[in-house]
Design an enzyme around this catalytic site. Sequence first.
Site, mmCIF file in Angstrom:
data_model
loop_
_atom_site.group_PDB
_atom_site.id
_atom_site.type_symbol
_atom_site.label_atom_id
_atom_site.label_comp_id
_atom_site.label_asym_id
_atom_site.label_seq_id
_atom_site.Cartn_x
_atom_site.Cartn_y
_atom_site.Cartn_z
ATOM 1 N N GLU A 1 0.814 -1.218 0.000
ATOM 2 C CA GLU A 1 0.000 0.000 0.000
ATOM 3 C C GLU A 1 0.854 1.279 0.000
ATOM 4 O OE1 GLU A 1 -3.671 -1.880 2.641
ATOM 5 O OE2 GLU A 1 -2.109 -0.718 3.634
ATOM 6 N N TYR B 1 6.499 17.145 12.135
ATOM 7 C CA TYR B 1 7.434 16.016 12.214
ATOM 8 C C TYR B 1 8.892 16.452 12.128
ATOM 9 C CZ TYR B 1 3.185 13.786 10.322
ATOM 10 O OH TYR B 1 1.902 13.378 10.069
ATOM 11 N N CYS C 1 0.443 33.070 11.966
ATOM 12 C CA CYS C 1 0.766 33.820 13.171
ATOM 13 C C CYS C 1 1.432 32.969 14.235
ATOM 14 C CB CYS C 1 -0.498 34.457 13.716
ATOM 15 S SG CYS C 1 -1.075 35.716 12.583
ATOM 16 N N GLU C 2 2.504 32.308 13.873
ATOM 17 C CA GLU C 2 3.323 31.665 14.904
ATOM 18 C C GLU C 2 4.711 31.405 14.361
ATOM 19 O OE1 GLU C 2 2.312 27.400 15.828
ATOM 20 O OE2 GLU C 2 0.367 28.135 15.185
ATOM 21 N N TYR D 1 0.801 13.970 1.671
ATOM 22 C CA TYR D 1 0.608 14.467 3.042
ATOM 23 C C TYR D 1 0.813 15.979 3.172
ATOM 24 C CZ TYR D 1 0.804 9.463 3.847
ATOM 25 O OH TYR D 1 0.566 8.117 3.771
HETATM 26 N N1 LLP Z 1 -1.318 1.588 4.667
HETATM 27 C C1 LLP Z 1 -1.705 1.949 5.903
HETATM 28 C C2 LLP Z 1 -2.524 1.032 6.666
HETATM 29 C C3 LLP Z 1 -1.301 3.182 6.441
HETATM 30 O O1 LLP Z 1 -1.680 3.513 7.665
HETATM 31 C C4 LLP Z 1 -0.502 4.038 5.674
HETATM 32 C C5 LLP Z 1 -0.070 5.344 6.191
HETATM 33 C C6 LLP Z 1 -0.139 3.641 4.369
HETATM 34 C C7 LLP Z 1 -0.547 2.405 3.905
HETATM 35 C C8 LLP Z 1 0.691 4.500 3.453
HETATM 36 O O2 LLP Z 1 1.931 4.799 3.965
HETATM 37 P P1 LLP Z 1 3.009 5.534 3.045
HETATM 38 O O3 LLP Z 1 3.400 4.570 1.941
HETATM 39 O O4 LLP Z 1 2.382 6.746 2.477
HETATM 40 O O5 LLP Z 1 4.121 5.835 3.968
HETATM 41 N N2 LLP Z 1 1.141 12.025 7.774
HETATM 42 C C9 LLP Z 1 2.396 11.296 7.864
HETATM 43 C C10 LLP Z 1 2.262 9.893 7.306
HETATM 44 C C11 LLP Z 1 1.195 9.093 7.979
HETATM 45 C C12 LLP Z 1 1.033 7.743 7.344
HETATM 46 C C13 LLP Z 1 -0.152 7.047 7.900
HETATM 47 N N3 LLP Z 1 -0.404 5.778 7.320
HETATM 48 C C14 LLP Z 1 3.471 12.086 7.126
HETATM 49 O O6 LLP Z 1 3.171 13.144 6.605
HETATM 50 O O7 LLP Z 1 4.611 11.674 7.095
#
Ligand code: LLP
Length: 472
Positions: free
Chosen positions: A329, A373, A400-401, A430
């Site tokens: 995924e 992050y 504003c921060e 993201y």
């Molecule tokens: N599958 C599941 C069950 C997940 O929870 C996630 C991401 C993915 C696939 C996809 O992951 P990727 O290949 O995109 O790393 N907001 C954070 C990332 C949170 C990811 C949450 N789950 C950021 O900006 O780094």
Amino acid sequence: MSRSAHPAGPRHADVLPEGHYTAPPADLNSLDSRVWAQTVERTPEGAVAVGGLDVRRLAEEFGTPAYVMDETDFRARCRAWRDAFGSDADVYYAGKAFLSRAVVRWLHEEGLNLDVCSGGELATALDAGMPAERIALHGNNKSDEEIERAVEAGVGRIVLDSFQEIARVAHTAARLGRRQPVQIRVTVGVEAHTHEFIATAHEDQKFGLALAGGGSSSEAGEGPAAEAVRRVLMLDSLELTGIHSHIGSQIFDMAGFEVSARRVVGLLTRIRDEHGVELPEIDLGGGLGIAYTPEDDPREPHEIAKALGDIVTRECEAAGLAVPRLSVEPGRAIAGPTAFTLYEVGTLKELEGLRTYVSVDGGMSDNIRTALYDAEYSVALVSRASAAEPMLSRVVGKHCESGDIVVRDAFLPADLAPGDLLAVPATGAYCRSMASNYNHALRPPVVAVRDGQARTIVRRETEEDLLRLDVG
Ligand code: LLP
């Protein structure tokens, strides 16, 4: 302060108090292909183009800030993942990275499946014509409405995350007269970080069902996951097709995936021994890292496919199991590198001997990742080339921060001036999906560019949009 009164020369690391930076690049005009989308190039005139279109023209037509997405690159990445995993595996794009109707159509056309984790993502997927059987529904707290809509639509997979959910999905499927294919999400006891992975306490996170029982060994032990399997197998309205594991995000090291694959196969073996059932699927989740700066060194899809395929095959052969169908995924690894955020430079504030604060017309509302992050990004002047000296800069937003930082440490040309255009690469994942209206900011559009054509796929928010929700 006049900028010419304080000419900004190169800054040296030993006089700077903090920050992550290496020496300034030899040529500030160069565009490192590791962080920029495939069709991005600097034209002979000096400005940057994507898909054959000059960013100055894009800024004029679509305004700034804007996310500019290279559709050619997005589609190429989809194909690279699909081809790497081949016909014995499925690639589910993780819609949380960035989802829109156009993206759903690209995925469909390029032969990918789609992972959604909310009613909104499911609605977008269905509305844009993704066949329901190619959709997987995730989430640790799916609502009854989300479950009902997914079962009714006939989604190919619901990934069960808790004991309560087993009962709720089974109940809904039974009521609707369906037998719903499901996977069980397990937590395998590895938490992956960028270059490392560490064992975690299973109870200390919200997702999934732990493999381990009492916190000792994580090897397919007598934990909640085994109990969940037992329960699902007893329910006629659920068809248990496989086990799911997602270990984290922005991971470069394959070791965590290997441990995960080994432990999931361990559970499949246990299920075969205990229940006489060989489950036909394994999903190893997403999480593959991308380059945000040229120092990052991500794996290619074919390397990832080979590493995962080999470990699953080896473990299954050792256990005497038929090799299950693998799925993955990726979200960030597909969408992330395909877009940059285009900003216009406004206020410049030079702190002598320290750095220059470069304010742009967006900020933490369109990219929260730096504040949230401590993410690192790179940035380039894209409306022209410059031969000026490098100037240590911090690109900040208009919120504003003081934590409203887009790029913490970057070298930009010292002749940078209001009205110049900057682009921050690798913002396809993201960023728009986590954008906010903080300070009543209007969320930027997503402009897709392909073969000399640009079109808005998500339009810019307007003040009318904001006021429409404000019904007080
Ligand atoms: N599958 C599941 C069950 C997940 O929870 C996630 C991401 C993915 C696939 C996809 O992951 P990727 O290949 O995109 O790393 N907001 C954070 C990332 C949170 C990811 C949450 N789950 C950021 O900006 O780094």
